[in-house]
Scaffold this motif. Structure first.
Motif, PDB file in Angstrom:
ATOM      1  N   VAL A 104       6.034 -10.553 -43.568  1.00 43.48           N
ATOM      2  CA  VAL A 104       4.790 -10.723 -44.316  1.00 43.48           C
ATOM      3  C   VAL A 104       5.033 -11.488 -45.609  1.00 43.48           C
ATOM      4  CG1 VAL A 104       3.046  -9.475 -45.670  1.00 43.48           C
ATOM      5  CG2 VAL A 104       3.578  -8.747 -43.335  1.00 43.48           C
ATOM      6  N   ARG A 105       6.104 -11.153 -46.333  1.00 37.24           N
ATOM      7  CA  ARG A 105       6.401 -11.844 -47.602  1.00 37.24           C
ATOM      8  C   ARG A 105       6.617 -13.333 -47.377  1.00 37.24           C
ATOM      9  NH1 ARG A 105      11.368 -10.039 -50.392  1.00 37.24           N
ATOM     10  NH2 ARG A 105      10.469 -10.914 -52.296  1.00 37.24           N
ATOM     11  N   TRP A 106       7.405 -13.676 -46.363  1.00 34.42           N
ATOM     12  CA  TRP A 106       7.723 -15.075 -46.108  1.00 34.42           C
ATOM     13  C   TRP A 106       6.497 -15.832 -45.603  1.00 34.42           C
ATOM     14  CZ3 TRP A 106       9.876 -19.137 -47.383  1.00 34.42           C
ATOM     15  CH2 TRP A 106      10.254 -20.160 -46.517  1.00 34.42           C
ATOM     16  N   PHE A 107       5.733 -15.211 -44.702  1.00 35.32           N
ATOM     17  CA  PHE A 107       4.539 -15.859 -44.175  1.00 35.32           C
ATOM     18  C   PHE A 107       3.516 -16.088 -45.287  1.00 35.32           C
ATOM     19  CE2 PHE A 107       0.325 -15.966 -42.264  1.00 35.32           C
ATOM     20  CZ  PHE A 107       0.505 -16.856 -41.217  1.00 35.32           C
ATOM     21  N   LYS A 108       3.298 -15.076 -46.115  1.00 36.80           N
ATOM     22  CA  LYS A 108       2.312 -15.170 -47.200  1.00 36.80           C
ATOM     23  C   LYS A 108       2.670 -16.298 -48.160  1.00 36.80           C
ATOM     24  CE  LYS A 108       0.286 -12.471 -51.013  1.00 36.80           C
ATOM     25  NZ  LYS A 108      -1.142 -12.651 -50.635  1.00 36.80           N
ATOM     26  N   TYR A 109       3.951 -16.395 -48.520  1.00 36.48           N
ATOM     27  CA  TYR A 109       4.332 -17.446 -49.456  1.00 36.48           C
ATOM     28  C   TYR A 109       4.169 -18.832 -48.844  1.00 36.48           C
ATOM     29  CZ  TYR A 109       6.978 -20.426 -52.551  1.00 36.48           C
ATOM     30  OH  TYR A 109       7.349 -21.456 -53.383  1.00 36.48           O
ATOM     31  N   ARG A 110       4.588 -18.967 -47.596  1.00 31.55           N
ATOM     32  CA  ARG A 110       4.487 -20.287 -46.951  1.00 31.55           C
ATOM     33  C   ARG A 110       3.032 -20.716 -46.783  1.00 31.55           C
ATOM     34  NH1 ARG A 110       7.746 -21.123 -41.563  1.00 31.55           N
ATOM     35  NH2 ARG A 110       7.052 -23.242 -41.987  1.00 31.55           N
ATOM     36  N   ILE A 111       2.161 -19.821 -46.311  1.00 34.53           N
ATOM     37  CA  ILE A 111       0.782 -20.203 -46.042  1.00 34.53           C
ATOM     38  C   ILE A 111       0.019 -20.431 -47.338  1.00 34.53           C
ATOM     39  CG2 ILE A 111      -0.344 -17.932 -45.934  1.00 34.53           C
ATOM     40  CD1 ILE A 111      -0.837 -20.829 -43.451  1.00 34.53           C
ATOM     41  N   GLU A 112       0.305 -19.648 -48.384  1.00 34.03           N
ATOM     42  CA  GLU A 112      -0.417 -19.799 -49.644  1.00 34.03           C
ATOM     43  C   GLU A 112       0.136 -20.934 -50.496  1.00 34.03           C
ATOM     44  OE1 GLU A 112      -0.724 -16.010 -51.581  1.00 34.03           O
ATOM     45  OE2 GLU A 112      -2.262 -15.306 -50.166  1.00 34.03           O
ATOM     46  N   SER A 113       1.225 -21.540 -50.048  1.00 36.38           N
ATOM     47  CA  SER A 113       1.731 -22.736 -50.720  1.00 36.38           C
ATOM     48  C   SER A 113       1.007 -23.991 -50.237  1.00 36.38           C
ATOM     49  CB  SER A 113       3.237 -22.888 -50.454  1.00 36.38           C
ATOM     50  OG  SER A 113       3.961 -21.829 -51.043  1.00 36.38           O
ATOM     51  N   VAL A 114       0.168 -23.822 -49.227  1.00 34.55           N
ATOM     52  CA  VAL A 114      -0.556 -24.955 -48.640  1.00 34.55           C
ATOM     53  C   VAL A 114      -2.020 -24.907 -49.069  1.00 34.55           C
ATOM     54  CG1 VAL A 114      -1.256 -26.076 -46.498  1.00 34.55           C
ATOM     55  CG2 VAL A 114       0.980 -24.984 -46.653  1.00 34.55           C
ATOM     56  N   THR A 115      -2.544 -26.058 -49.437  1.00 37.44           N
ATOM     57  CA  THR A 115      -3.963 -26.176 -49.755  1.00 37.44           C
ATOM     58  C   THR A 115      -4.556 -27.316 -48.931  1.00 37.44           C
ATOM     59  OG1 THR A 115      -3.414 -27.593 -51.642  1.00 37.44           O
ATOM     60  CG2 THR A 115      -3.835 -25.264 -52.094  1.00 37.44           C
ATOM     61  N   LEU A 116      -5.859 -27.236 -48.713  1.00 33.48           N
ATOM     62  CA  LEU A 116      -6.589 -28.281 -48.010  1.00 33.48           C
ATOM     63  C   LEU A 116      -7.413 -29.043 -49.040  1.00 33.48           C
ATOM     64  CD1 LEU A 116      -7.495 -29.562 -45.299  1.00 33.48           C
ATOM     65  CD2 LEU A 116      -9.375 -27.919 -45.293  1.00 33.48           C
ATOM     66  N   LEU A 117      -7.195 -30.344 -49.135  1.00 28.65           N
ATOM     67  CA  LEU A 117      -7.963 -31.196 -50.037  1.00 28.65           C
ATOM     68  C   LEU A 117      -9.137 -31.755 -49.240  1.00 28.65           C
ATOM     69  CD1 LEU A 117      -4.970 -33.034 -51.748  1.00 28.65           C
ATOM     70  CD2 LEU A 117      -5.921 -30.775 -52.226  1.00 28.65           C
ATOM     71  N   ALA A 118     -10.233 -30.999 -49.233  1.00 24.69           N
ATOM     72  CA  ALA A 118     -11.370 -31.302 -48.356  1.00 24.69           C
ATOM     73  C   ALA A 118     -12.147 -32.507 -48.869  1.00 24.69           C
ATOM     74  CB  ALA A 118     -12.273 -30.085 -48.242  1.00 24.69           C
ATOM     75  N   ALA A 119     -12.379 -33.477 -47.987  1.00 27.52           N
ATOM     76  CA  ALA A 119     -13.142 -34.673 -48.340  1.00 27.52           C
ATOM     77  C   ALA A 119     -14.641 -34.461 -48.138  1.00 27.52           C
ATOM     78  CB  ALA A 119     -12.673 -35.860 -47.509  1.00 27.52           C
ATOM     79  N   GLY A 120     -15.005 -33.308 -47.609  1.00 23.78           N
ATOM     80  CA  GLY A 120     -16.411 -32.997 -47.371  1.00 23.78           C
ATOM     81  C   GLY A 120     -16.539 -31.564 -46.893  1.00 23.78           C
TER      82      GLY A 120
END
Length: 364
Positions: free
Chosen positions: A318-334
């Motif tokens: 859980v710790r590793w998954f949470k850090y990896r997924i929350e390190s990613v953001t989506l820069l939404a164009a719309g």
């Protein structure tokens, strides 16, 4: 998942590029907790043991659904639709395929080699079908993911490229890695919208060279620090005795510790490189994984698992998954509500079973 284009260095030391103001930043959030997942994990483990592995298909669905359900972006979570019966059938087929060549070796070396060759020859096709199965059974806001690909391209990426890397003594490994990731990401889609991937071969070589260079500098520094110990070992321990043995132990411990620290560095650089060069339509992704935090999580996870004799494993996951997924953001164009569904074939359950048994990471 895969990630968006960025002009930032692929090294991953600083986490990447600042998003353009024209994009709306949508963060991935994981709300799962180690204590919750521990209950799922321990029940899955016990029932899998009691049923001699049969329950493992249901365990996979429970585990995957937990992580999907607790992963959200823009207020909505992901869903997993995998059927445990289908997964169980795939695993039975996979066990037969993998066990078949092992049994064949007991009859004769030639028969065993032939069975192994046939299994490896079919592996790229199974990987291709496994991509289709995994992505088709993943969805967001009612729209499923999908994977196109082809048998020919799968054979090129998962048979010819690994052979090329081996023949060149791994000098072609960054090239093979880039081609495989490009194949995976460009052939993946969300509804009718396709992912794209523009990381160059050169950026992969740069990342590999940075990782190898940092590793080499560390090994050289350790060797210089323990130069007297190495000289004593070379002389056959005639001088120093127990002190030299103790110093040699520290030398090997230092080499092992540095090797363990290099793993998080490479994982950090690779995730940031891949995610920062992947798009979904016009929507970009950005990864800001940090080497220091990655190393801290991996080291403390290892210590926790060792001290608790494995019981800390679900908390570590859980710790590793949470850090990896929350390190990613989506820069939404719309708006994220404008995607259109596009149904795809489900793919092969045999491929799903093979991927689990051989521990392939094929999911978005």
């Amino acid at each position: 998942m895969s990630l968006p284009p960025s002009d930032a260095s692929p090294s991953g030391f600083d986490g990447g590029q600042t998003p353009a103001s024209a994009h709306q930043v949508e963060a991935f959030v994981f709300s799962g907790r180690g204590s919750e997942y521990f209950r799922i994990w321990i029940v899955n483990l016990l029932l899998s043991i009691i049923t001699l592995g049969i329950y493992s298909a249901w365990a996979k669905v429970r585990r995957t659904r937990y992580f999907y359900d607790n992963t959200t972006i823009n207020g909505s979570s992901f869903e997993y639709h995998g059927n445990p019966i289908a997964i169980l059938k795939g695993r039975i087929i996979a066990v037969i395929l993998i066990g078949g060549y092992q049994i064949a070796f007991k009859f004769s070396l030639g028969l065993g080699v032939l069975a192994l060759a046939l299994m490896l020859a079919g592996m790229p096709w199974l990987i291709w079908k496994s991509y289709q199965f995994k992505l088709y059974n993943s969805s967001y806001r009612g729209i499923r993911f999908g994977f196109r690909g082809s048998a020919g391209r799968s054979y090129f990426n998962y048979l010819l490229l690994p052979l090329l890397a081996g023949i060149t003594l791994w000098l072609a490994l960054p090239f093979a890695h880039q081609r495989i990731k490009k194949y995976l990401h460009q052939e993946s889609k969300f509804g009718a919208t396709h992912f794209s991937f523009d990381a160059s071969v050169g950026s992969f070589y740069k990342t590999y060279l940075i990782g190898a260079g940092v590793a080499l500098l560390g090994y050289i520094a350790i060797m210089i620090t323990f130069s007297s110990t190495l000289a004593a070992l070379g002389a056959g321990l005639q001088h120093g005795g127990a002190a030299v043995i103790s110093s040699a132990g520290l030398l090997f411990l230092s080499l092992y510790a540095w090797t363990f620290l290099i793993m998080p560095l490479f994982l950090t650089m690779i995730q940031n490189l891949i995610w920062n060069h992947t798009k979904l339509g016009q929507h970009q992704f950005q990864s800001q994984l940090k080497w220091s935090k990655t190393a801290f999580i991996m080291i403390t996870n290892l210590i926790g698992i060792v001290i608790t004799l494995g019981l800390f494993a679900p908390f570590a996951h859980v710790r590793w998954f949470k850090y990896r997924i929350e390190s990613v953001t989506l820069l939404a164009a719309g708006s994220l509500d404008n995607f259109v569904a596009d149904e795809e074939a489900q793919g092969s359950v045999a491929g799903e079973g093979i991927s689990d048994l051989l521990d392939f990471d094929l999911s978005l």
